[in-house]
Each structure stands twice: as C-alpha cells, then as structure tokens.
Design an enzyme around this catalytic site. Structure first.
Site, PDB file in Angstrom:
ATOM      1  N   SER A  83       0.824  -1.205   0.000  1.00 22.01           N
ATOM      2  CA  SER A  83       0.000   0.000   0.000  1.00 22.01           C
ATOM      3  C   SER A  83       0.862   1.259   0.000  1.00 22.01           C
ATOM      4  O   SER A  83       2.059   1.222   0.288  1.00 22.01           O
ATOM      5  CB  SER A  83      -0.946   0.036   1.209  1.00 22.01           C
ATOM      6  OG  SER A  83      -0.337   0.636   2.335  1.00 22.01           O
ATOM      7  N   THR A  84       0.192   2.368  -0.284  1.00 22.74           N
ATOM      8  CA  THR A  84       0.850   3.675  -0.304  1.00 22.74           C
ATOM      9  C   THR A  84       1.357   4.095   1.071  1.00 22.74           C
ATOM     10  O   THR A  84       2.215   4.965   1.188  1.00 22.74           O
ATOM     11  CB  THR A  84      -0.124   4.734  -0.859  1.00 22.74           C
ATOM     12  OG1 THR A  84       0.563   5.958  -1.070  1.00 22.74           O
ATOM     13  CG2 THR A  84      -1.307   4.951   0.069  1.00 22.74           C
ATOM     14  N   LYS A  85       0.823   3.465   2.118  1.00 18.47           N
ATOM     15  CA  LYS A  85       1.188   3.858   3.482  1.00 18.47           C
ATOM     16  C   LYS A  85       2.629   3.504   3.844  1.00 18.47           C
ATOM     17  O   LYS A  85       3.162   4.031   4.821  1.00 18.47           O
ATOM     18  CB  LYS A  85       0.210   3.238   4.482  1.00 18.47           C
ATOM     19  CG  LYS A  85      -1.224   3.715   4.333  1.00 18.47           C
ATOM     20  CD  LYS A  85      -1.374   5.213   4.583  1.00 18.47           C
ATOM     21  CE  LYS A  85      -2.829   5.635   4.571  1.00 18.47           C
ATOM     22  NZ  LYS A  85      -3.009   7.066   4.861  1.00 18.47           N
ATOM     23  N   ASP A  86       3.262   2.620   3.061  1.00 15.28           N
ATOM     24  CA  ASP A  86       4.682   2.341   3.305  1.00 15.28           C
ATOM     25  C   ASP A  86       5.500   3.616   3.265  1.00 15.28           C
ATOM     26  O   ASP A  86       6.472   3.788   4.011  1.00 15.28           O
ATOM     27  CB  ASP A  86       5.227   1.393   2.235  1.00 15.28           C
ATOM     28  CG  ASP A  86       4.761  -0.041   2.410  1.00 15.28           C
ATOM     29  OD1 ASP A  86       3.962  -0.307   3.326  1.00 15.28           O
ATOM     30  OD2 ASP A  86       5.206  -0.898   1.620  1.00 15.28           O
ATOM     31  N   ARG A  87       5.119   4.503   2.368  1.00 13.32           N
ATOM     32  CA  ARG A  87       5.882   5.739   2.166  1.00 13.32           C
ATOM     33  C   ARG A  87       5.897   6.591   3.437  1.00 13.32           C
ATOM     34  O   ARG A  87       6.943   7.105   3.845  1.00 13.32           O
ATOM     35  CB  ARG A  87       5.290   6.540   1.004  1.00 13.32           C
ATOM     36  CG  ARG A  87       5.318   5.826  -0.339  1.00 13.32           C
ATOM     37  CD  ARG A  87       4.603   6.661  -1.387  1.00 13.32           C
ATOM     38  NE  ARG A  87       4.461   6.008  -2.679  1.00 13.32           N
ATOM     39  CZ  ARG A  87       5.300   6.115  -3.703  1.00 13.32           C
ATOM     40  NH1 ARG A  87       6.390   6.861  -3.580  1.00 13.32           N
ATOM     41  NH2 ARG A  87       5.075   5.492  -4.847  1.00 13.32           N
TER      42      ARG A  87
END
Length: 345
Positions: free
Chosen positions: A43-47
C-alpha cells in the site's frame, strides 16, 4: 549485483503506472493507475511509515526498544509494523471495529499489539481509535505517536516521492490527478508537488458518502448531517485532518459504497488488477467526474490505486458479503450468471 536490497524497506516507492484500457474506454483521455500495491507492504502507506519513523530517528525520538503507536484502518498499521520489525521497535495500533478479521490477523502476524475500537463514535470520544492511540502513547514510556491525520510529514512523504514519480513517469504531461482522501497525505503531498510544476493540473479528491470532507471543502463548515456509517475503509472522515491541504484540491467527488464495490470488481475482471476497495472508489469518482466534466483526447489522467485487493477477499470480493450489503442491483455485470462455480461430486 542489480535488484538486490539490504532489507525489504529498499523496495518502498517507484511504483508503476499501468494504463486502464477497458474500465475507462468511454473516456477519450488516457488513464493510468498508479499501483501502490507494488510497495512491499502492498500500500501507499509504506511511504509515510518509513518517512515519519526515519524523521523521528534523526530527531533522537526513537532508540532501540522504543514503541511506535498509531491509529489505523489497516494499511498504515501494516506499514508501521513492517518498518518496526526491520528497525527493532515495538508496535501498538488502534483500529476501528470496521476492520476485517484478516487484517487484524495480518497486523498480529507482523508483531503488532492491536486495540479494536468502535467506529461509529465521535472522534473526541475516549473510545474512538484516535483517542485510544493518544492515551496509549501517553501511558507508554519511550514511545512516539505517529498521528498521521495531523502530521505534516504525511504530506512531505508524498511531496518527496509520489508527486515526483508521477511527474517523471508522465514526462510532465499529466493533466488530472484523482486520489481518495482519508488522512489526506497522499492527495495533498502529490498535489503540492504537481501544482508547483504546473498549476493547471486538476487535482480531484474522492470522498466517501458518509464523510464530511467534500462539503467542508465547498463551504468551509462541518456538516454533521453528512455523517453516517459506510463500508469503504481508509477513506473519508468525520473530522478534518490537518494533513489534508484543501487549497491544493480543485474539486471533490463523493462516491457510495455500492458503486465503488461494483467498480472494484469490474477492475479485476476487465483489467486483471486486484485493487482494494479504494481503487474501485477512485475509479468510480473519475467516471462520475467525467459525466459533468468532459475529458479531451489530449488529457492524461493518473488515478492512485492505494492498496491490493487481497485484503478485501472476505469483503468486496466476497459474493456473500456483497449480498449482505444488498449490493445486487444495478451491477455492471451479473457475476453469478457470467462466472459460475461448479462443484463436481
């Protein structure tokens, strides 16, 4: 050696753009999905997890054995737990009771301690997952609270990575960006960068029916009558996140649970992309926007697909769950008639 990394965190970012060919075929513009599921935590939340935790380390706020606390609908929790494993921190997460059992199992598999909180209470209610996370952080020595909803580093992570990636991948030709709004970080950070490069790029936020973000953007006021329960996880809010830069958003589109669910399944069937519920929601928002804002064949649209559909197998991809919600009318396909399951005895 090439394509070799010291640990899994080296895989964060540089996610691909993939052209949508069938779902958006009635739109004259070229449409690309940015597949954030290609991050190692899917997911984008890794960033933001990586960026915020590394910033805390640089400030001396984290030492070996420290605890990271956060509020999450699932994806941020996966990412934080992943980063904590590699960096040697404990992880405590507060989630809403809308979170499916398999997501909670995933969080626990990554070593997180999980607190399940009621979803349909006010944000300032002591039982809400916002307040529970704050309390746990305050009571836990040597801990930090990520606070993604009001953390400027949430925006900064996407300003430094997602926005530049989209600009480079489209060679600066992007004309429209569509992204769902939860904490607002993905939309705001990407929009901030892209608007600096070209202020004419249209930034469209996709909000959930049951959320207050669209009406707040339009009126500057909170309309509590807009608030009602809904099923799409990680999207929309009953509070105004500090990580959402409303001045960077040109317009909001509001989508409902049912059409977003149908669209999610259509993307899988027609594009072979197993996106999460919000991937269907952002695509539904794009199609609704197209009804009142005709696109040109010179337009280049990027829609951010935040996560992977594997986390929604017992939800939006489940025929039983769809039926429980009453999502059986006005479907883009009658899946039961077209795609059958036969048991051979």
């Amino acid at each position: 050696m090439t394509n070799v990394y010291d640990n899994i965190l080296g895989l964060i970012g540089n996610t691909p753009l993939v052209k949508l060919n069938e779902v958006t075929k009635d739109i004259p513009a070229t449409v690309y999905a940015k597949l954030e599921s290609y991050n190692p935590g899917h997911s984008t939340k890794d960033r933001i997890a990586f960026h915020i935790i590394e910033a805390a380390e640089k400030k001396g706020l984290l030492q070996p054995g420290s605890t990271v606390v956060e509020t999450t609908s699932g994806n941020t929790g996966f990412s934080i737990a992943m980063v904590c494993i590699i960096k040697g921190y404990k992880c405590i997460l507060a989630v809403s009771d809308k979170t499916k059992k398999e997501k909670i199992a995933y969080l626990k598999a990554l070593g997180a301690t999980v607190y399940i909180c009621p979803a349909n209470v006010a944000a300032d209610d002591p039982r809400s997952y916002y307040e529970v996370a704050k309390r746990i952080s305050a009571e836990t020595p040597n801990s930090i609270y990520i606070n993604q909803y009001f953390n400027e580093l949430n925006i900064d992570a996407h300003y430094r990575t997602t926005g530049p990636e989209i600009w480079e991948q489209t060679e600066g030709k992007i004309t429209h960006l569509f992204a769902c709004t939860g904490t607002g970080g993905t939309l705001s950070g990407s929009a901030k960068f892209l608007k600096e490069k070209n202020p004419n790029i249209k930034i469209i936020g996709v909000d959930a029916s049951g959320s207050i973000l669209k009406s707040f953007h339009e009126t500057g006021e909170i309309h509590k009558e807009d608030i009602h329960p809904y099923q799409i996880e990680g999207m929309g809010k009953n509070l105004i996140p500090g990580a959402l830069l409303f001045d960077k958003v040109d317009e909001f589109v509001r989508v409902n649970d049912e059409m977003s669910a149908y669209r999610t399944r259509e993307i899988a069937l027609k594009e072979a992309i197993m996106g999460g519920y919000t991937s269907g929601a952002v695509t539904q928002g794009l199609l609704q926007y197209a009804n009142s804002h005709p696109f040109k064949n010179t337009d280049l649209i990027v829609a951010i697909f935040p996560d992977h559909g594997s986390r929604y197998i017992t939800k939006v991809y489940s025929d039983e769950w769809m039926a429980e919600q009453g999502f059986v009318n006005n479907c883009v396909h009658n899946y039961d008639e077209v795609y059958k399951t036969e048991i051979i005895k």
